[in-house]
Design a protein around this motif. Structure first.
Motif, mmCIF file in Angstrom:
data_model
loop_
_atom_site.group_PDB
_atom_site.id
_atom_site.type_symbol
_atom_site.label_atom_id
_atom_site.label_comp_id
_atom_site.label_asym_id
_atom_site.label_seq_id
_atom_site.Cartn_x
_atom_site.Cartn_y
_atom_site.Cartn_z
ATOM 1 N N ARG A 110 0.884 -1.250 0.067
ATOM 2 C CA ARG A 110 -0.120 -0.074 -0.014
ATOM 3 C C ARG A 110 0.862 1.285 -0.093
ATOM 4 O O ARG A 110 0.294 2.402 -0.033
ATOM 5 C CB ARG A 110 -0.962 -0.008 1.219
ATOM 6 N N ILE A 111 2.242 1.189 0.176
ATOM 7 C CA ILE A 111 3.145 2.466 0.077
ATOM 8 C C ILE A 111 3.367 2.757 -1.138
ATOM 9 O O ILE A 111 3.881 1.748 -2.047
ATOM 10 C CB ILE A 111 4.306 2.015 0.909
ATOM 11 N N VAL A 112 3.503 3.913 -1.544
ATOM 12 C CA VAL A 112 3.857 4.536 -2.797
ATOM 13 C C VAL A 112 4.878 5.342 -2.213
ATOM 14 O O VAL A 112 5.194 6.210 -1.569
ATOM 15 C CB VAL A 112 2.906 5.271 -3.532
ATOM 16 N N GLU A 113 6.357 4.841 -2.767
ATOM 17 C CA GLU A 113 7.644 5.658 -2.815
ATOM 18 C C GLU A 113 7.981 6.281 -3.572
ATOM 19 O O GLU A 113 8.355 5.715 -4.640
ATOM 20 C CB GLU A 113 8.665 4.403 -2.304
ATOM 21 N N LEU A 114 8.193 7.556 -3.703
ATOM 22 C CA LEU A 114 8.905 8.478 -4.492
ATOM 23 C C LEU A 114 10.171 8.816 -4.365
ATOM 24 O O LEU A 114 10.333 9.036 -3.143
ATOM 25 C CB LEU A 114 7.828 9.671 -4.626
ATOM 26 N N LYS A 115 11.212 8.686 -5.492
ATOM 27 C CA LYS A 115 12.401 9.014 -5.132
ATOM 28 C C LYS A 115 12.807 10.170 -5.835
ATOM 29 O O LYS A 115 12.497 10.274 -7.191
ATOM 30 C CB LYS A 115 13.250 7.640 -5.398
ATOM 31 N N PHE A 116 13.693 11.128 -5.409
ATOM 32 C CA PHE A 116 14.166 12.224 -6.123
ATOM 33 C C PHE A 116 15.546 12.349 -5.759
ATOM 34 O O PHE A 116 16.196 12.658 -4.752
ATOM 35 C CB PHE A 116 13.614 13.517 -5.667
ATOM 36 N N PHE A 117 16.378 12.222 -6.986
ATOM 37 C CA PHE A 117 17.867 12.380 -6.909
ATOM 38 C C PHE A 117 18.338 13.609 -7.802
ATOM 39 O O PHE A 117 17.922 13.496 -9.082
ATOM 40 C CB PHE A 117 18.500 10.996 -7.508
ATOM 41 N N ALA A 118 18.848 14.643 -6.894
ATOM 42 C CA ALA A 118 19.095 15.724 -7.858
ATOM 43 C C ALA A 118 20.384 16.520 -7.430
ATOM 44 O O ALA A 118 20.986 16.094 -6.235
ATOM 45 C CB ALA A 118 17.873 16.785 -7.708
ATOM 46 N N ASN A 119 20.913 17.473 -8.099
ATOM 47 C CA ASN A 119 21.977 18.175 -7.611
ATOM 48 C C ASN A 119 21.931 19.003 -6.261
ATOM 49 O O ASN A 119 22.818 19.768 -5.902
ATOM 50 C CB ASN A 119 22.671 19.063 -8.753
ATOM 51 N N GLY A 120 20.735 19.388 -6.059
ATOM 52 C CA GLY A 120 20.232 20.171 -4.972
ATOM 53 C C GLY A 120 18.546 20.406 -5.017
ATOM 54 O O GLY A 120 17.841 20.139 -6.105
ATOM 55 N N PHE A 121 17.994 20.854 -3.960
ATOM 56 C CA PHE A 121 16.654 21.113 -3.979
ATOM 57 C C PHE A 121 16.200 22.445 -3.312
ATOM 58 O O PHE A 121 17.230 22.880 -2.559
ATOM 59 C CB PHE A 121 15.869 19.950 -3.145
ATOM 60 N N LEU A 122 15.395 23.029 -3.894
ATOM 61 C CA LEU A 122 14.744 24.253 -3.242
ATOM 62 C C LEU A 122 13.966 23.955 -1.823
ATOM 63 O O LEU A 122 13.330 22.840 -1.728
ATOM 64 C CB LEU A 122 13.816 24.914 -4.242
ATOM 65 N N TYR A 123 13.706 25.206 -0.817
ATOM 66 C CA TYR A 123 13.247 24.963 0.121
ATOM 67 C C TYR A 123 11.841 24.228 -0.122
ATOM 68 O O TYR A 123 10.986 24.979 -0.818
ATOM 69 C CB TYR A 123 13.135 26.201 0.775
ATOM 70 N N HIS A 124 11.332 23.152 0.402
ATOM 71 C CA HIS A 124 10.087 22.435 0.169
ATOM 72 C C HIS A 124 9.789 21.819 -1.018
ATOM 73 O O HIS A 124 8.693 21.618 -1.477
ATOM 74 C CB HIS A 124 8.955 23.507 0.798
ATOM 75 N N MET A 125 10.685 22.077 -1.726
ATOM 76 C CA MET A 125 10.726 21.319 -3.178
ATOM 77 C C MET A 125 10.062 20.349 -3.434
ATOM 78 O O MET A 125 9.122 19.872 -4.149
ATOM 79 C CB MET A 125 11.850 21.632 -4.124
ATOM 80 N N VAL A 126 10.613 19.315 -2.761
ATOM 81 C CA VAL A 126 9.839 18.114 -2.609
ATOM 82 C C VAL A 126 8.679 17.789 -2.275
ATOM 83 O O VAL A 126 7.900 17.105 -2.925
ATOM 84 C CB VAL A 126 11.080 16.883 -2.024
ATOM 85 N N ARG A 127 8.254 18.507 -1.244
ATOM 86 C CA ARG A 127 6.948 18.215 -0.640
ATOM 87 C C ARG A 127 6.063 18.910 -1.396
ATOM 88 O O ARG A 127 4.745 18.654 -1.700
ATOM 89 C CB ARG A 127 7.042 18.903 0.758
ATOM 90 N N ASN A 128 6.568 20.320 -2.219
ATOM 91 C CA ASN A 128 5.505 20.772 -3.106
ATOM 92 C C ASN A 128 5.442 19.986 -4.306
ATOM 93 O O ASN A 128 4.176 19.694 -4.936
ATOM 94 C CB ASN A 128 6.087 22.270 -3.498
#
Length: 164
Positions: A100-118
């Motif tokens: 039942r878990i959906v796992e999202l993975k983000f691999f990047a050179n950097g992230f903005l403030y709250h970028m992943v959650r947005n």
């Protein structure tokens, strides 16, 4: 010995004097976990976002392919973040179902403030059928945070790895 029990050090080395854990990072990997379905799981309550619906993960995967590469992520930038360039390179954005878990993975050179959650908040809207894949692309191209989805809750977000 002075760390809390939920933190484990596997290795340690002396760093240069100008080393900064935050600014010296070359890339990072974040994981976001969503528990889908109406029946809550008390063991996941504090460790994932429970969305009371089955998600359309194929549409979410289409959107994840759109964000790979170098883009301006202004549409997914939170107010109050430092005044830095909104251009980031996402090397990999993926989705894996684990029961039942959906796992999202983000691999990047950097992230903005709250970028992943947005991003996750907007992707969840796609998964729930509130936003189309085409509309997700339009939101991203708009560079307008007001068009994107709500910020996903913090309890599903994990900093998985930092590469120096």
């Amino acid at each position: 010995s002075i760390l809390p029990p939920d933190i484990v050090v596997l290795d340690a080395a002396e760093a240069d004097r100008d080393f900064s854990a935050r600014h010296s990072a070359k890339s990072k990997i974040y994981i976001y976990r969503i528990l889908q379905g109406y029946i809550p799981d008390p063991f996941e309550r504090n460790y994932s976002w429970n969305i009371h619906k089955e998600l359309d993960t194929e549409s979410m995967k289409e959107c994840l392919r759109m964000i790979e590469g170098t883009h301006d992520f202004s549409a997914f930038r939170a107010a109050g973040g430092p005044p830095v360039s909104p251009v980031r390179t996402i090397y990999e954005a993926s989705l894996e179902k684990k029961g039942r878990i959906v796992e999202l993975k983000f691999f990047a050179n950097g992230f903005l403030y709250h970028m992943v959650r947005n991003l996750v908040g907007t992707l969840a809207n796609v998964g729930m059928g509130r936003t189309s894949v085409q509309r997700f692309g339009e939101i991203m191209a708009s560079l307008d945070r007001n068009q994107a989805g709500a910020t996903a809750p913090a309890q599903g977000l994990y900093l998985y790895k930092v590469n120096y």
